[in-house]
Design a protein around this motif. Sequence first.
Motif, PDB file in Angstrom:
ATOM      1  N   VAL A  39       0.848  -1.198   0.000  1.00 14.45           N
ATOM      2  CA  VAL A  39       0.000   0.000   0.000  1.00 14.45           C
ATOM      3  C   VAL A  39       0.879   1.244   0.000  1.00 14.45           C
ATOM      4  CG1 VAL A  39      -1.804   1.273   1.211  1.00 14.45           C
ATOM      5  CG2 VAL A  39      -1.805  -1.226   1.282  1.00 14.45           C
ATOM      6  N   LEU A  40       0.630   2.134  -0.963  1.00 12.99           N
ATOM      7  CA  LEU A  40       1.318   3.416  -1.067  1.00 12.99           C
ATOM      8  C   LEU A  40       0.307   4.504  -0.725  1.00 12.99           C
ATOM      9  CD1 LEU A  40       3.706   4.561  -3.866  1.00 12.99           C
ATOM     10  CD2 LEU A  40       1.692   5.931  -3.403  1.00 12.99           C
ATOM     11  N   VAL A  41       0.661   5.398   0.198  1.00 10.98           N
ATOM     12  CA  VAL A  41      -0.242   6.473   0.622  1.00 10.98           C
ATOM     13  C   VAL A  41       0.330   7.805   0.160  1.00 10.98           C
ATOM     14  CG1 VAL A  41      -1.360   7.604   2.580  1.00 10.98           C
ATOM     15  CG2 VAL A  41      -1.005   5.120   2.599  1.00 10.98           C
ATOM     16  N   VAL A  42      -0.532   8.626  -0.436  1.00 10.34           N
ATOM     17  CA  VAL A  42      -0.112   9.912  -1.008  1.00 10.34           C
ATOM     18  C   VAL A  42      -0.900  11.044  -0.341  1.00 10.34           C
ATOM     19  CG1 VAL A  42       0.188  11.245  -3.130  1.00 10.34           C
ATOM     20  CG2 VAL A  42       0.227   8.738  -3.219  1.00 10.34           C
ATOM     21  N   HIS A  43      -0.196  12.058   0.133  1.00 12.90           N
ATOM     22  CA  HIS A  43      -0.835  13.260   0.683  1.00 12.90           C
ATOM     23  C   HIS A  43      -1.072  14.208  -0.489  1.00 12.90           C
ATOM     24  CE1 HIS A  43      -1.774  16.838   2.836  1.00 12.90           C
ATOM     25  NE2 HIS A  43      -1.184  16.519   3.989  1.00 12.90           N
ATOM     26  N   ALA A  44      -2.328  14.286  -0.944  1.00 12.91           N
ATOM     27  CA  ALA A  44      -2.654  15.113  -2.110  1.00 12.91           C
ATOM     28  C   ALA A  44      -3.692  16.178  -1.792  1.00 12.91           C
ATOM     29  CB  ALA A  44      -3.137  14.226  -3.262  1.00 12.91           C
ATOM     30  N   SER A  45      -3.859  16.499  -0.508  1.00 12.71           N
ATOM     31  CA  SER A  45      -4.779  17.571  -0.106  1.00 12.71           C
ATOM     32  C   SER A  45      -3.969  18.847   0.093  1.00 12.71           C
ATOM     33  CB  SER A  45      -5.494  17.196   1.203  1.00 12.71           C
ATOM     34  OG  SER A  45      -6.290  18.268   1.657  1.00 12.71           O
ATOM     35  N   PRO A  46      -4.140  19.848  -0.791  1.00 13.14           N
ATOM     36  CA  PRO A  46      -3.195  20.966  -0.840  1.00 13.14           C
ATOM     37  C   PRO A  46      -3.148  21.839   0.410  1.00 13.14           C
ATOM     38  CG  PRO A  46      -5.065  21.355  -2.295  1.00 13.14           C
ATOM     39  CD  PRO A  46      -5.155  19.942  -1.855  1.00 13.14           C
ATOM     40  N   THR A  89      -1.265  13.958  16.698  1.00 19.00           N
ATOM     41  CA  THR A  89      -2.528  14.059  17.432  1.00 19.00           C
ATOM     42  C   THR A  89      -3.357  12.803  17.198  1.00 19.00           C
ATOM     43  OG1 THR A  89      -3.977  14.982  15.702  1.00 19.00           O
ATOM     44  CG2 THR A  89      -2.489  16.516  16.837  1.00 19.00           C
ATOM     45  N   SER A  90      -4.479  12.729  17.899  1.00 21.58           N
ATOM     46  CA  SER A  90      -5.436  11.641  17.673  1.00 21.58           C
ATOM     47  C   SER A  90      -6.601  12.115  16.808  1.00 21.58           C
ATOM     48  CB  SER A  90      -5.960  11.112  19.019  1.00 21.58           C
ATOM     49  OG  SER A  90      -6.571  12.162  19.757  1.00 21.58           O
ATOM     50  N   THR A  91      -6.445  13.276  16.177  1.00 21.31           N
ATOM     51  CA  THR A  91      -7.494  13.814  15.308  1.00 21.31           C
ATOM     52  C   THR A  91      -7.471  13.101  13.971  1.00 21.31           C
ATOM     53  OG1 THR A  91      -7.312  15.985  16.365  1.00 21.31           O
ATOM     54  CG2 THR A  91      -8.423  15.891  14.231  1.00 21.31           C
ATOM     55  N   THR A  92      -8.504  12.297  13.706  1.00 25.58           N
ATOM     56  CA  THR A  92      -8.579  11.508  12.475  1.00 25.58           C
ATOM     57  C   THR A  92      -9.301  12.303  11.397  1.00 25.58           C
ATOM     58  OG1 THR A  92      -8.581   9.429  13.724  1.00 25.58           O
ATOM     59  CG2 THR A  92      -9.416   9.349  11.462  1.00 25.58           C
ATOM     60  N   VAL A  93      -8.631  12.519  10.266  1.00 30.81           N
ATOM     61  CA  VAL A  93      -9.248  13.260   9.164  1.00 30.81           C
ATOM     62  C   VAL A  93      -9.779  12.332   8.087  1.00 30.81           C
ATOM     63  CG1 VAL A  93      -7.984  15.399   9.556  1.00 30.81           C
ATOM     64  CG2 VAL A  93      -6.964  13.640   8.115  1.00 30.81           C
ATOM     65  N   ILE A  94      -9.239  11.126   8.015  1.00 25.10           N
ATOM     66  CA  ILE A  94      -9.741  10.105   7.089  1.00 25.10           C
ATOM     67  C   ILE A  94      -9.711   8.770   7.815  1.00 25.10           C
ATOM     68  CG2 ILE A  94      -9.305   8.784   4.973  1.00 25.10           C
ATOM     69  CD1 ILE A  94      -8.133  11.206   3.700  1.00 25.10           C
ATOM     70  N   GLN A  95     -10.773   7.988   7.631  1.00 21.25           N
ATOM     71  CA  GLN A  95     -10.790   6.624   8.135  1.00 21.25           C
ATOM     72  C   GLN A  95     -11.508   5.745   7.123  1.00 21.25           C
ATOM     73  OE1 GLN A  95     -11.686   4.164  12.236  1.00 21.25           O
ATOM     74  NE2 GLN A  95     -12.763   6.084  11.938  1.00 21.25           N
ATOM     75  N   ALA A  96     -10.915   4.599   6.800  1.00 21.35           N
ATOM     76  CA  ALA A  96     -11.530   3.702   5.815  1.00 21.35           C
ATOM     77  C   ALA A  96     -11.118   2.269   6.122  1.00 21.35           C
ATOM     78  CB  ALA A  96     -11.102   4.082   4.397  1.00 21.35           C
ATOM     79  N   ASN A  97     -12.025   1.342   5.872  1.00 18.94           N
ATOM     80  CA  ASN A  97     -11.700  -0.077   5.939  1.00 18.94           C
ATOM     81  C   ASN A  97     -11.418  -0.561   4.522  1.00 18.94           C
ATOM     82  OD1 ASN A  97     -12.074  -0.485   8.757  1.00 18.94           O
ATOM     83  ND2 ASN A  97     -14.281  -0.437   8.456  1.00 18.94           N
ATOM     84  N   ALA A 110      -5.008  10.846  -0.222  1.00 14.60           N
ATOM     85  CA  ALA A 110      -5.823  11.767   0.576  1.00 14.60           C
ATOM     86  C   ALA A 110      -6.053  12.994  -0.293  1.00 14.60           C
ATOM     87  CB  ALA A 110      -5.102  12.142   1.862  1.00 14.60           C
ATOM     88  N   VAL A 111      -7.308  13.229  -0.697  1.00 16.47           N
ATOM     89  CA  VAL A 111      -7.595  14.234  -1.723  1.00 16.47           C
ATOM     90  C   VAL A 111      -8.600  15.263  -1.225  1.00 16.47           C
ATOM     91  CG1 VAL A 111      -7.156  12.513  -3.516  1.00 16.47           C
ATOM     92  CG2 VAL A 111      -9.503  12.950  -2.803  1.00 16.47           C
ATOM     93  N   ASN A 112      -8.744  16.321  -2.012  1.00 14.10           N
ATOM     94  CA  ASN A 112      -9.673  17.416  -1.788  1.00 14.10           C
ATOM     95  C   ASN A 112      -9.094  18.397  -0.768  1.00 14.10           C
ATOM     96  OD1 ASN A 112     -12.027  18.948  -2.172  1.00 14.10           O
ATOM     97  ND2 ASN A 112     -13.302  17.104  -2.238  1.00 14.10           N
ATOM     98  N   GLN A 113      -9.769  19.527  -0.603  1.00 14.36           N
ATOM     99  CA  GLN A 113      -9.333  20.479   0.408  1.00 14.36           C
ATOM    100  C   GLN A 113      -9.663  19.927   1.790  1.00 14.36           C
ATOM    101  OE1 GLN A 113     -10.986  23.982  -2.145  1.00 14.36           O
ATOM    102  NE2 GLN A 113      -9.383  24.888  -0.881  1.00 14.36           N
ATOM    103  N   VAL A 114      -8.972  20.446   2.798  1.00 19.43           N
ATOM    104  CA  VAL A 114      -9.022  19.818   4.115  1.00 19.43           C
ATOM    105  C   VAL A 114     -10.439  19.772   4.680  1.00 19.43           C
ATOM    106  CG1 VAL A 114      -8.498  21.949   5.392  1.00 19.43           C
ATOM    107  CG2 VAL A 114      -7.863  19.716   6.345  1.00 19.43           C
ATOM    108  N   SER A 115     -11.278  20.730   4.323  1.00 20.09           N
ATOM    109  CA  SER A 115     -12.651  20.751   4.841  1.00 20.09           C
ATOM    110  C   SER A 115     -13.493  19.606   4.295  1.00 20.09           C
ATOM    111  CB  SER A 115     -13.323  22.079   4.496  1.00 20.09           C
ATOM    112  OG  SER A 115     -13.349  22.280   3.087  1.00 20.09           O
ATOM    113  N   ALA A 116     -13.045  19.006   3.194  1.00 23.04           N
ATOM    114  CA  ALA A 116     -13.788  17.899   2.574  1.00 23.04           C
ATOM    115  C   ALA A 116     -12.861  16.735   2.247  1.00 23.04           C
ATOM    116  CB  ALA A 116     -14.489  18.389   1.309  1.00 23.04           C
TER     117      ALA A 116
END
Length: 230
Positions: A39-46, A89-97, A110-116
């Motif tokens: 699994v490769l994870v990419v931070h793509a939320s600007p 932190t323990s603040t989860t911005v994305i969670q998926a099974n 991880a996509v879109n602006q941080v609010s979405a």
Amino acid sequence: MLIKKMLFVILTFVTAISFAACSDDENTTSPTPTEKANVLVVHASPDAPGVDLLVDNTVAGTNLTFPNNTGYLSVNAGTRNVKVNVTGTSTTVIQANLNLVANKNYSVFAVNQVSAIEPLVFEDDLITPASGKAHVRFIHLSPNAPAVNITLTDGTIVFGNVAFKGSVNFTPLNAGIYNLQVRDAATNQTVVLELPNINLQAGKIYTVFAKGLLGGTGVQELGAQIIVNK
């Protein structure tokens, strides 16, 4: 006669030992190795901060920042809970099974602006390219940019009409150096981004994704990022 009896006893004893050893071998099983996926994870939320990656609540990577990636991580196959937390932190911005199949390869963006912010998951086909070819995939990950074409400088379309979160599967292209442009797909006339000197090496597999924001500045400026998948 005594010698014959002694030989008989010795042979009987040896046979019994051998049988017991064989029985022990049959009852002893090697542990089954755990099957893995990559699994490769990419931070793509600007506009999102750095993040930590957790798999089944175990930290697998820390402080991943836009627009970087983890490289392929070896993860136990099966259904895995993946969390993306704000770094430290323990603040989860994305969670998926995610249902990960053994010996398969995946990319999680991880996509879109941080609010979405949301995950975008792909299964990666890393089959070796034919001789003299590279494989290239394009993904549109600029949240406020229109649908785009990826073209040669003469306007020839390489990947056409790709909207935000849209993608084009890995495509064989001749190895070489390319001067590409990102154009507004509505007319194929307006060049929104120049991509000069893209070097595609034979036998390699690449993901190119549009990043940042239309009208953005600094790290959030509209651009493109290249990942070498293999």
